[in-house]
Design an enzyme around this catalytic site. Structure first.
Site, PDB file in Angstrom:
ATOM      1  N   HIS A  63       4.238   0.263  -5.073  1.00  0.00           N
ATOM      2  CA  HIS A  63       3.205  -0.410  -5.867  1.00  0.00           C
ATOM      3  C   HIS A  63       3.827  -1.421  -6.827  1.00  0.00           C
ATOM      4  CE1 HIS A  63      -0.415   2.529  -5.409  1.00  0.00           C
ATOM      5  NE2 HIS A  63       0.217   2.348  -4.267  1.00  0.00           N
TER       6      HIS A  63
ATOM      7  N   SER B 286      -0.682  -0.131   0.587  1.00  0.00           N
ATOM      8  CA  SER B 286      -0.780  -0.337  -0.860  1.00  0.00           C
ATOM      9  C   SER B 286       0.252  -1.318  -1.405  1.00  0.00           C
ATOM     10  CB  SER B 286      -0.641   1.011  -1.591  1.00  0.00           C
ATOM     11  OG  SER B 286      -1.644   1.897  -1.184  1.00  0.00           O
TER      12      SER B 286
END
Length: 248
Positions: free
Chosen positions: A177, A126
């Site tokens: 993230h 991610s």
């Protein structure tokens, strides 16, 4: 730019780095869950700040390729298939893999320094995928010559969904993230030097596939709505799977 219509052969030829990353994702997933030694691979490769502090520096890299649940590996791999190919073509294979790995590593470094030694174990692509989003954000805002309005709206919509998801699930690595996104945007000017719009690059075709069909544009116009509808349905389903996997 984001809707994939290639055959398996064309995709493998056009985007070898993306294809290789997908093979690694699923190979490690199968090994970690079903093959002998999988638990050992998981133990020595997963991101773990305390272990990094004790000298296991490879844990800043290996988590980028590791996923524990089927929902996790499918969602991240799907995101890579949708948003990675255009950048691989535009940046070139070497610059793309350097950019992808760099943003993933920066995301894990941020997790190490800001998360502290007690931060829970983490894994997944991610952070690197958000690095790709960071590059797209830079393109949308400052290099409008590289992307059209429709694709700009699409990528920003998906980014907003991704950011919402980041703060919805308590088990998401928020630091990875956010800092993957920031790293991607910050590194974009360096990696975009000399880059042309995606449509200007040549793409491999099937050996027997005609490279031009005078009726293809009429067919594309008729099917455009169908493809976009299918895309959003599939994306929505995978977003739900991603949320339920609880391991971003």
């Amino acid at each position: 730019m984001f809707i994939r219509q290639e055959s398996f052969y064309s995709f493998r030829k056009n985007y070898p780095i993306i294809f290789g990353l997908l093979i690694i994702h699923f190979a490690l997933f199968v090994w970690m869950n079903f093959l002998p030694g999988g638990q050992l691979v998981r133990n020595i490769g997963i991101g773990y700040n305390l272990a990094v502090a004790n000298g296991e520096w490879w844990r800043l890299i290996t988590p980028i390729f590791m996923h524990l649940t089927i929902g996790h590996v499918v969602f991240n791999s799907f995101s890579l298939v949708i948003f990675g190919p255009a950048l691989e073509q535009m940046l070139g294979k070497f610059r793309f893999i350097i950019f992808y790995l760099s943003t993933g590593i920066i995301a894990n470094i941020a997790t190490f320094y800001l998360g502290g030694l007690g931060y829970p174990p983490h894994l997944g692509a991610s952070g690197a995928i958000f690095g790709l989003f960071g590059l797209y954000v830079y393109i949308v805002l400052l290099r409008k010559d590289l992307i059209d309005r429709a694709n700009s709206q699409l990528v920003m919509t998906i980014l907003i969904i991704g950011l919402v998801m980041t703060f919805v699930n308590s088990n998401i690595n928020v630091l990875a993230h956010l800092f993957g996104l920031i790293a991607g945007a910050a590194m974009a000017p360096l990696f975009l030097v000399g880059v042309k719009p995606y449509h200007m690059y040549q793409h491999a075709h099937e050996p027997k596939e005609a490279t031009f069909n005078p009726n293809r544009w009429k067919k594309r116009r008729r099917n455009k709505k169908y493809f976009m509808t299918t895309f959003w349905i599939v994306l929505g389903l995978l977003v739900v799977v991603g949320l339920l996997s609880n391991l971003f």
